[in-house]
Each structure stands twice: as C-alpha cells, then as structure tokens.
Design a protein around this motif. Structure first.
Motif, PDB file in Angstrom:
ATOM      1  N   SER A 102       8.917  10.984 -18.608  1.00 37.02           N
ATOM      2  CA  SER A 102       8.127  11.230 -17.394  1.00 37.02           C
ATOM      3  C   SER A 102       9.100  11.437 -16.236  1.00 37.02           C
ATOM      4  CB  SER A 102       7.179  10.064 -17.085  1.00 37.02           C
ATOM      5  OG  SER A 102       7.889   9.018 -16.457  1.00 37.02           O
ATOM      6  N   ASN A 134      -5.993  11.506  -7.816  1.00 39.53           N
ATOM      7  CA  ASN A 134      -5.008  10.534  -8.320  1.00 39.53           C
ATOM      8  C   ASN A 134      -5.661   9.207  -8.644  1.00 39.53           C
ATOM      9  OD1 ASN A 134      -2.916  12.285  -8.155  1.00 39.53           O
ATOM     10  ND2 ASN A 134      -2.177  11.573  -6.164  1.00 39.53           N
ATOM     11  N   LYS A 135      -6.549   8.783  -7.726  1.00 38.69           N
ATOM     12  CA  LYS A 135      -7.197   7.483  -7.898  1.00 38.69           C
ATOM     13  C   LYS A 135      -7.976   7.437  -9.218  1.00 38.69           C
ATOM     14  CE  LYS A 135     -10.525   6.095  -5.160  1.00 38.69           C
ATOM     15  NZ  LYS A 135     -11.188   6.020  -3.862  1.00 38.69           N
ATOM     16  N   GLU A 136      -8.583   8.551  -9.553  1.00 39.44           N
ATOM     17  CA  GLU A 136      -9.390   8.573 -10.780  1.00 39.44           C
ATOM     18  C   GLU A 136      -8.663   9.262 -11.930  1.00 39.44           C
ATOM     19  OE1 GLU A 136     -13.438   9.752 -10.248  1.00 39.44           O
ATOM     20  OE2 GLU A 136     -13.655   8.535  -8.443  1.00 39.44           O
ATOM     21  N   ASN A 137      -7.349   9.483 -11.730  1.00 36.47           N
ATOM     22  CA  ASN A 137      -6.515  10.061 -12.785  1.00 36.47           C
ATOM     23  C   ASN A 137      -7.104  11.373 -13.330  1.00 36.47           C
ATOM     24  OD1 ASN A 137      -4.161   9.896 -14.115  1.00 36.47           O
ATOM     25  ND2 ASN A 137      -4.878   8.507 -15.717  1.00 36.47           N
ATOM     26  N   LYS A 138      -7.508  12.225 -12.414  1.00 35.04           N
ATOM     27  CA  LYS A 138      -8.118  13.504 -12.806  1.00 35.04           C
ATOM     28  C   LYS A 138      -7.206  14.665 -12.440  1.00 35.04           C
ATOM     29  CE  LYS A 138     -13.101  12.874 -12.828  1.00 35.04           C
ATOM     30  NZ  LYS A 138     -13.649  11.576 -12.445  1.00 35.04           N
ATOM     31  N   GLU A 139      -7.314  15.733 -13.229  1.00 34.51           N
ATOM     32  CA  GLU A 139      -6.626  16.987 -12.912  1.00 34.51           C
ATOM     33  C   GLU A 139      -7.534  17.783 -11.967  1.00 34.51           C
ATOM     34  OE1 GLU A 139      -3.637  18.060 -14.259  1.00 34.51           O
ATOM     35  OE2 GLU A 139      -3.435  16.124 -15.257  1.00 34.51           O
TER      36      GLU A 139
END
Lengths: 483, 104
Positions: free
Chosen positions: A219, A362-367
């Motif tokens: 990463s 980002n908060k919901e880890n979405k693209e």
C-alpha cells in the motif's frame, strides 16, 4: 552529520490480459488453486511458450506514454533460481534487451514541488506461483495459478530523495497504468507491487551508499512507512560505526519495521542467458505507430487541460485526475454551468468533490463509482449555491440529505425551508433585534473590542438557523454596529 | 580468468548440486578448461559481430490474447507425489528464512 536518502523503485505491474504471457491459461484472480495452470505454466517437458500479443501491446503503450524508446528488438532471457513456486527452475524475463528503455515521469510532490524521475527500463516477464506456508501435513502448499501471469517490471533511476517523493512517483505511475488500461492497480490483490531500493549517504557526497531492497510493500502508506523506517535504520547503523549489508528486507506492517530476509544476490548469480525457446521479439514501425494512435488522453495531458479549460490550480488538477472515474465525475458536474461563469463554477465543483464528497466517500470506504450522490445531483446543489438560493453552510446540510436519502437539492431546500435570506430589509430588522437584546456586548464592541463581531454574526446565524446570507449579514452588521 | 574453489562451490549451490569436497579440485580444472576455450575466442576480432539471441534468423510469433487452455489440475495432480486441497505439497519451505537463491 546530515544524511541524504537515495531511493529507486521497482514496480511490478500485472498486465490486464485475459490469458497468460506464454500460454492460453486464464489469469482471473481468485480461482480455485491450480485450476488456471496449464502444462506450459507447469514447465512440463515438450511444451513451448508462445508470446501473448496483448502483453506486448500493453508494454509498448506504457513505453510510449512515458516518452521512452520502445525497442524494435528485445530478447527474452532465463533468470535461474530454485524455489518450489517456480516450476521450471527459471523465470522468463528480459535482461540485456528490455522492450522499453529511457523514459521519464513528471511527479508533483506537493503544491510547490514538481520533479521529473527517469525510468531506466521496463521489461516483460512472467510471474511465479504462490507458496502457502500454512501447515499442510508438515509441508508447504503450492498454487501455480499465478505462474505465467504477465508482468511489466518498471525500474526507476535512484532519483528520489524522500519517502514522500517515492510515494508521489508511485501514485503517478499507478494512475498512469490505470489510464492506459494495462493494469487494474489493485494493490491488495498484488496487481501493483513495489520493491524499494534505499541507501543513505552524507549530504554532498556523490558516491552511493550500500543499498537494501525492501520487497512487496502493498500500500502507499506502507511504502512511505517502510522507506522512512529503512532510512532511519541505516543512519543509526552508520552513526554507530556499523556497515550496511546489501540485502533483501521484508516490511512488517504490524510492527512497522523492516527485517532481513536474505543476502541480496548479484545479477551474476541468476546466470541469465537468452531463452532458446523464444525468438527475439521484433516490432515494426507500423506496430508501434498503431499502438501510439490508440493512446488515450494521458493523466498529465488531462491535468494540463483541467488547468486551462477550468482554471484549476496544478495541485487541484492533479488530485482530480488521479482517478479516471473521479475526473469524469468532475467533468460531468462542471458541464452543468450554462448559466454561470465556467471557471468559478468549476472551482466550486472541484472544492466540493475533493472536500465534502471525498470525505463522505472515505468515511464509508466507497469509490467514486459507488457515490450515492450522482454528478447531476451535485450539479443541482451547486446551481443553488451559485444563484445564492442557499449559503455554503446550508449546502452542507442539503448535501448530507442527498447522501443519506437521495432526492434533489431543490426539493430538499423547499421541504426544509432552507432558502437563504438575502432581503436586506429583513436582515436589518433582525440585526436590530439582536442588538436590542445584547446592549452590553454592543457597548464593549463600540469601545474597541472588535473580536465581538463574530459573536453578533453567530447570533444572527442562530436566529435564522444559518439561512441569512453571510456576506449581507457581515456588511449590514458592520454598518449598524459602527454607526 | 580462472575459477577458484570458492567459485565452484558457489555455482554448485546456485545449481542446487551436492558436490563432494574432494571433487572440487577436479571440477575447478574442468571449468578452467572451458574458460580457456572462451579465452581462445578472444584471438578473433568480434567487434562487428552482433551477439546472437538465437540460432535461427527468425523473430517471435505472437498469439492472440485468448483463453485456449482448460483446467488440467486433475491430471497434473496425479503426477505430484503429494497434494491436498488442490495444492501441490512440497517439503516445508519457510518464507525467506535461510533461502539464499530466491529471486523475483
């Protein structure tokens, strides 16, 4: 003593072909072990490798995108070493004659720093299988599905001087390979792997220090941490009178340390020689021209266009183009600007996308592709900010509702009664009320305590539930208080 | 140029060959003979001769990116001395412990 770090990166980008580099077996990730390893991948006697055209096209595409030389003649070589997940006892790679040489990549380190990094070479090679070290009857398990998957190994010159520069380089490269459609860039699945060569030397000294190679850091965050750790470790060893050993190290993310893995081999130890099973790869001018004609708009070109067309800063443009889907989202939003000044609108769109929208994602880890707020929904919201129907602050409330419940900005503004108060007569009347109930603060303000101005703005916003136009409030409040 | 006994042992290790200590001297002589032959070639001017990558004057044929191979794991597994859960089993190898020849 002041030390300087010298960093070069080797990146293995897994090419997004359907089949392997030298066989017709599938490359799909996550298949049942060994179901995608054919007799060619297994190195059985009597089989011959045949090169995948698409892998060659992808390597050439990369070479052209970095302004490198795409070699008309390159040669595959055998790199010999023994390990159970390498069935043939050698890896087919390129050594003296790689397909791509001498390119460069411009990176933006931060808002004020750009740098050009030389890419010495990029060569085609096959991946090895995977060893599973869980205990199978006291033995190791071997899955050869990955064996023969095409890789492009991209080797930079040792031109980076900090972990931050290394990460900027890596991110730029990551963006580029995805734009080119040659690699999915999935670091968790190992499609984009990085080995970091790190050494330190006294500042001002030309001779390079002894380097270590930290392998397979998966990463961007870990690359930065691993390099920073390695720089500090080497400085400590040297300052306490020790010597750096040329070796391969592994990064342990749990402990944030690198540890020695093995002594580093010399290239000689691999006993490279041209693979007699594969003839030299010869590319015609027409082949290279055809690849060039199909290059998409490159990230750098898009970033420059965003600056001229939309008036964005270089930094904003780079942030937006880092992900092609994000750049497309931005362009869709920015296209809805018929009634407004395009550059002001585009800047507002960029701020919202990189600010609130990115924070929610980002908060919901979405693209960006999974965003509950579509480009047209965001457009609707921005239109109401632009025509002063709502303030920026109220817009955040509307955005939250759009994110959680859907709908469109106009409906939400109407339903919740959020239309901005811009009527100066009404605002003046409300200011009079505020002033009337706070005579002490008014007196203090008028006797020089100017900080209290914020207090009055706050009271006005409280009174109007944030709906009063902030510019108008500031202007009228100042007149009243000073008058 | 000549090889030392240490070179012989290094090459043997890289090739995973067990060499008896008493065989080293003999092998050293044989390897040096090969190098003498190479040395002989230095008598000729090869400046204009391009290194050959292959004995045929042909170039690589390319295949289309198509999946043409089926799952052969059933028959391949039968050839393996030991397997479990569709994995080939090999003597325990610790990742990166004392292995000196692993490359990538």
């Amino acid at each position: 003593m002041e030390w300087e770090a010298v960093i070069g990166l080797e990146v293995h980008a897994q090419l997004s072909t359907k089949s392997k580099i030298f066989s017709g077996a599938a490359t799909a990730y996550g298949a049942l072990p060994n179901t995608q390893a054919c007799f060619i991948d297994l190195g059985m006697p009597g089989v011959l490798p045949v090169l995948n055209k698409e892998a060659v096209v992808m390597a050439a595409r990369f070479g052209l995108a970095i302004g490198a030389r795409v070699e008309k003649r390159s040669v595959f070589a055998r790199k010999n070493y023994f390990y159970p997940d390498l069935p043939k006892g050698y890896q087919i790679s390129q050594f003296e004659h790689p397909i791509v040489s001498q390119g460069k990549l411009d990176i933006i380190v931060d808002e004020n720093t750009t740098k050009t990094i030389e890419i010495i070479r990029a060569h085609l090679e096959e991946d090895a299988g995977k060893s599973l070290h869980e205990n199978f009857q006291g033995m190791s398990g071997i899955d050869l599905n990955r064996a023969g998957t095409p890789l492009l190994e991209i080797v930079s010159a040792p031109e980076m001087r900090s972990a931050k520069e290394a990460v900027a380089y890596l991110k730029t490269l990551h963006t580029l390979v995805r734009y080119l459609g040659i690699c999915d860039g999935n670091m968790q699945e190992g499609s984009f792997r990085c080995d970091a060569n790190v050494s330190v030397r006294p500042k001002g000294q030309e001779k390079l220090g002894t380097r270590t190679e930290t392998k397979n850091v998966n990463s961007f965050r870990f690359v930065e941490k691993a390099i920073n750790y390695e720089i500090e470790r080497q400085i400590q060893v040297l300052e306490s009178g020790g010597k750096i050993v040329q070796e391969t190290r592994l990064y342990d993310a749990d402990k944030n340390i690198t540890r020695s893995m093995r002594a580093k081999e010399d290239a000689n130890d691999y006993r490279y020689f041209p693979d007699p099973d594969l003839l030299p790869l010869v590319l015609s001018d027409e082949f290279i021209a055809a690849v060039k004609s199909q290059l998409p708009e490159l990230p750098q070109e898009k970033a420059e266009r965003f600056q001229t067309q939309y008036g964005l800063s270089a930094y904003d443009a780079m942030n937006l183009i880092s992900d092609m889907a994000l750049a497309d989202y931005f362009e869709t939003v920015a296209a809805g600007t018929a009634k407004h000044d395009q550059k002001t609108y585009a800047k507002l769109a960029a701020n919202w996308i990189m600010g609130d929208l990115s924070a929610f994602l980002n908060k919901e880890n979405k693209e960006i592709g999974q965003s509950p707020v579509s480009a047209s929904q965001l457009q609707g919201l921005l239109n109401r900010i632009m025509d002063n129907t709502i303030s920026g602050k109220i817009a955040k409330t509307v955005f939250e509702t759009l994110w959680e419940a859907g709908g469109n900005a106009d409906e939400i503004i109407k339903q919740k009664g959020l239309i901005q108060i811009t009527d100066s007569t009404l605002i003046n009347a409300l200011i009079d009320e505020v002033i009337a109930v706070h005579p002490e603060q008014v007196a203090e303000y008028r006797s020089g305590k100017e900080k209290l101005f914020g207090f009055f703005v706050g009271q006005m916003m409280k009174k109007t539930q944030g709906k009063a136009n902030p510019d108008e409030v500031n202007k009228l409040l100042k007149t009243k208080l000073n008058g | 140029m000549s090889v030392s006994p240490e070179d012989v042992r290094t090459v043997a290790r890289l090739a995973q060959l067990a060499i008896a200590p008493e065989a080293v001297e003999d092998l050293q002589g044989k390897m040096n003979n090969i190098l003498c032959l190479v040395e002989e070639m230095n008598r000729f001017d090869t400046k204009e001769v391009l290194p050959m990558a292959h004995s045929f004057e042909l170039c690589q044929r390319l295949r289309e990116d198509e999946i043409t191979q089926e799952d052969v794991s059933l028959s391949a597994m039968k050839l393996a001395p030991c397997s479990e859960a569709n994995l080939y089993l090999v003597p325990w190898v610790m990742p990166a412990s004392d292995d000196k020849t692993r490359g990538e």
